[in-house]
Scaffold this motif. Sequence first.
Motif, PDB file in Angstrom:
ATOM      1  N   PRO A 206      22.672  19.395  12.780  1.00  0.00           N
ATOM      2  CA  PRO A 206      21.442  19.973  13.324  1.00  0.00           C
ATOM      3  C   PRO A 206      20.502  20.553  12.277  1.00  0.00           C
ATOM      4  N   HIS A 207      21.032  21.120  11.189  1.00  0.00           N
ATOM      5  CA  HIS A 207      20.125  21.744  10.222  1.00  0.00           C
ATOM      6  C   HIS A 207      19.335  20.724   9.406  1.00  0.00           C
ATOM      7  N   PHE A 208      19.645  19.438   9.538  1.00  0.00           N
ATOM      8  CA  PHE A 208      18.825  18.382   8.939  1.00  0.00           C
ATOM      9  C   PHE A 208      17.598  18.037   9.799  1.00  0.00           C
ATOM     10  N   HIS A 209      17.598  18.454  11.064  1.00  0.00           N
ATOM     11  CA  HIS A 209      16.684  17.862  12.030  1.00  0.00           C
ATOM     12  C   HIS A 209      15.215  18.125  11.732  1.00  0.00           C
ATOM     13  N   GLY A 210      14.865  19.309  11.209  1.00  0.00           N
ATOM     14  CA  GLY A 210      13.466  19.569  10.901  1.00  0.00           C
ATOM     15  C   GLY A 210      12.933  18.602   9.864  1.00  0.00           C
ATOM     16  N   PHE A 211      13.661  18.442   8.780  1.00  0.00           N
ATOM     17  CA  PHE A 211      13.272  17.511   7.724  1.00  0.00           C
ATOM     18  C   PHE A 211      13.256  16.085   8.258  1.00  0.00           C
ATOM     19  N   ALA A 212      14.289  15.733   9.035  1.00  0.00           N
ATOM     20  CA  ALA A 212      14.390  14.369   9.563  1.00  0.00           C
ATOM     21  C   ALA A 212      13.268  14.063  10.552  1.00  0.00           C
ATOM     22  N   LEU A 213      12.857  15.041  11.356  1.00  0.00           N
ATOM     23  CA  LEU A 213      11.772  14.793  12.306  1.00  0.00           C
ATOM     24  C   LEU A 213      10.472  14.452  11.589  1.00  0.00           C
ATOM     25  N   MET A 214      10.264  15.028  10.402  1.00  0.00           N
ATOM     26  CA  MET A 214       9.076  14.651   9.634  1.00  0.00           C
ATOM     27  C   MET A 214       9.149  13.187   9.214  1.00  0.00           C
ATOM     28  N   HIS A 215      10.320  12.728   8.799  1.00  0.00           N
ATOM     29  CA  HIS A 215      10.469  11.328   8.417  1.00  0.00           C
ATOM     30  C   HIS A 215      10.276  10.410   9.618  1.00  0.00           C
ATOM     31  N   ILE A 216      10.829  10.785  10.759  1.00  0.00           N
ATOM     32  CA  ILE A 216      10.670   9.978  11.966  1.00  0.00           C
ATOM     33  C   ILE A 216       9.191   9.897  12.362  1.00  0.00           C
ATOM     34  N   ALA A 217       8.481  11.025  12.251  1.00  0.00           N
ATOM     35  CA  ALA A 217       7.054  11.041  12.586  1.00  0.00           C
ATOM     36  C   ALA A 217       6.248  10.169  11.632  1.00  0.00           C
ATOM     37  N   MET A 218       6.622  10.143  10.367  1.00  0.00           N
ATOM     38  CA  MET A 218       5.929   9.283   9.410  1.00  0.00           C
ATOM     39  C   MET A 218       6.121   7.815   9.759  1.00  0.00           C
ATOM     40  N   ARG A 219       7.337   7.420  10.071  1.00  0.00           N
ATOM     41  CA  ARG A 219       7.578   6.020  10.455  1.00  0.00           C
ATOM     42  C   ARG A 219       6.803   5.677  11.722  1.00  0.00           C
ATOM     43  N   ARG A 220       6.819   6.585  12.680  1.00  0.00           N
ATOM     44  CA  ARG A 220       6.097   6.361  13.946  1.00  0.00           C
ATOM     45  C   ARG A 220       4.610   6.137  13.696  1.00  0.00           C
ATOM     46  N   ASP A 221       4.014   6.975  12.865  1.00  0.00           N
ATOM     47  CA  ASP A 221       2.573   6.866  12.644  1.00  0.00           C
ATOM     48  C   ASP A 221       2.215   5.689  11.747  1.00  0.00           C
ATOM     49  N   ALA A 222       3.083   5.319  10.831  1.00  0.00           N
ATOM     50  CA  ALA A 222       2.839   4.104  10.049  1.00  0.00           C
ATOM     51  C   ALA A 222       2.820   2.885  10.975  1.00  0.00           C
ATOM     52  N   ALA A 223       3.706   2.880  11.972  1.00  0.00           N
ATOM     53  CA  ALA A 223       3.725   1.785  12.944  1.00  0.00           C
ATOM     54  C   ALA A 223       2.471   1.814  13.821  1.00  0.00           C
ATOM     55  N   ARG A 224       2.006   3.013  14.187  1.00  0.00           N
ATOM     56  CA  ARG A 224       0.767   3.120  14.964  1.00  0.00           C
ATOM     57  C   ARG A 224      -0.418   2.554  14.181  1.00  0.00           C
ATOM     58  N   LEU A 225      -0.477   2.868  12.901  1.00  0.00           N
ATOM     59  CA  LEU A 225      -1.563   2.359  12.068  1.00  0.00           C
ATOM     60  C   LEU A 225      -1.515   0.840  11.994  1.00  0.00           C
ATOM     61  N   ARG A 226      -0.338   0.283  11.772  1.00  0.00           N
ATOM     62  CA  ARG A 226      -0.198  -1.182  11.688  1.00  0.00           C
ATOM     63  C   ARG A 226      -0.647  -1.837  12.993  1.00  0.00           C
ATOM     64  N   ALA A 227      -0.278  -1.232  14.135  1.00  0.00           N
ATOM     65  CA  ALA A 227      -0.649  -1.798  15.437  1.00  0.00           C
ATOM     66  C   ALA A 227      -2.155  -1.732  15.673  1.00  0.00           C
ATOM     67  N   ALA A 228      -2.796  -0.672  15.173  1.00  0.00           N
ATOM     68  CA  ALA A 228      -4.236  -0.494  15.403  1.00  0.00           C
ATOM     69  C   ALA A 228      -5.090  -1.290  14.431  1.00  0.00           C
ATOM     70  N   ALA A 229      -4.527  -1.670  13.280  1.00  0.00           N
ATOM     71  CA  ALA A 229      -5.323  -2.259  12.197  1.00  0.00           C
ATOM     72  C   ALA A 229      -6.089  -3.522  12.590  1.00  0.00           C
ATOM     73  N   PRO A 230      -5.517  -4.470  13.333  1.00  0.00           N
ATOM     74  CA  PRO A 230      -6.258  -5.716  13.594  1.00  0.00           C
ATOM     75  C   PRO A 230      -7.559  -5.520  14.370  1.00  0.00           C
ATOM     76  N   ALA A 231      -7.631  -4.478  15.203  1.00  0.00           N
ATOM     77  CA  ALA A 231      -8.844  -4.258  16.002  1.00  0.00           C
ATOM     78  C   ALA A 231      -9.477  -2.917  15.649  1.00  0.00           C
ATOM     79  N   TRP A 232      -9.408  -2.528  14.387  1.00  0.00           N
ATOM     80  CA  TRP A 232      -9.889  -1.208  13.973  1.00  0.00           C
ATOM     81  C   TRP A 232     -11.375  -1.037  14.276  1.00  0.00           C
ATOM     82  N   LYS A 233     -11.683   0.087  14.943  1.00  0.00           N
ATOM     83  CA  LYS A 233     -13.073   0.389  15.303  1.00  0.00           C
ATOM     84  C   LYS A 233     -13.590   1.647  14.622  1.00  0.00           C
ATOM     85  N   GLY A 234     -12.751   2.325  13.876  1.00  0.00           N
ATOM     86  CA  GLY A 234     -13.187   3.517  13.159  1.00  0.00           C
ATOM     87  C   GLY A 234     -12.893   4.820  13.858  1.00  0.00           C
ATOM     88  N   SER A 235     -12.523   4.771  15.148  1.00  0.00           N
ATOM     89  CA  SER A 235     -12.293   6.013  15.884  1.00  0.00           C
ATOM     90  C   SER A 235     -11.035   6.740  15.430  1.00  0.00           C
TER      91      SER A 235
END
Length: 221
Positions: A28-57
Amino acid sequence: MRTTDRQEAPVPTPKSFSSEHGLDSLPPHFHGFALMHIAMRRDAARLRAAAPAWKGSGAEWWQRFREVVEWHHISEDDVLWPGLRRRDADFDAQARELHEDHEELDAAMAAVSTAIDRRGEDLVRAAATFEGVLRDHLRDEERIVFPVFDRLGERAYLAEERKLISSAPMRVMTYLQPWMFDGAGSRSVAYVSETIPPPVRLIGATLLKRRYERTLKGILK
């Protein structure tokens, strides 16, 4: 000569820790640090998904995400890694390897920002490169540092983590809690919340969460 059936005791293998497929393998004491890594992977995937139709928003969303990633690895180099070096002599050479990874990650994020400034030109490639560099870096980082966290134990590690969090600039601090907890399991949220002062926790779960969700709309359209 008589032989015996005695067998040598097996050599213990090092524990394997990773947040790549969730938090079940982590103390459990790893979870704070690990949640940051999980959030980074999640948002990198969001960026990749949004990139083909990027509108600037999503430009504001990307800027906030980039600021968190930059703070995370700068604070590792300047705060967390020195603390781990003082407590674990074996960590020194490995910390230098992680610093080189951070430089590669900075270059990948700069390429994404350039593509966004150009209204999405070449963003598909830049986003894919960034995601690949980030995932490889986080995998290497966890392989190196999670065993160190384990050797330190909960109290010593959390003392170092508090120094890391306290180094965050205000723009990162006001984004960090809702960003980390986005999509996180209730068990991990409950454990990590206990390490956050109650007034900060309350603001993070209300006002700051609403601000975070407004920023997120730009990338989820």
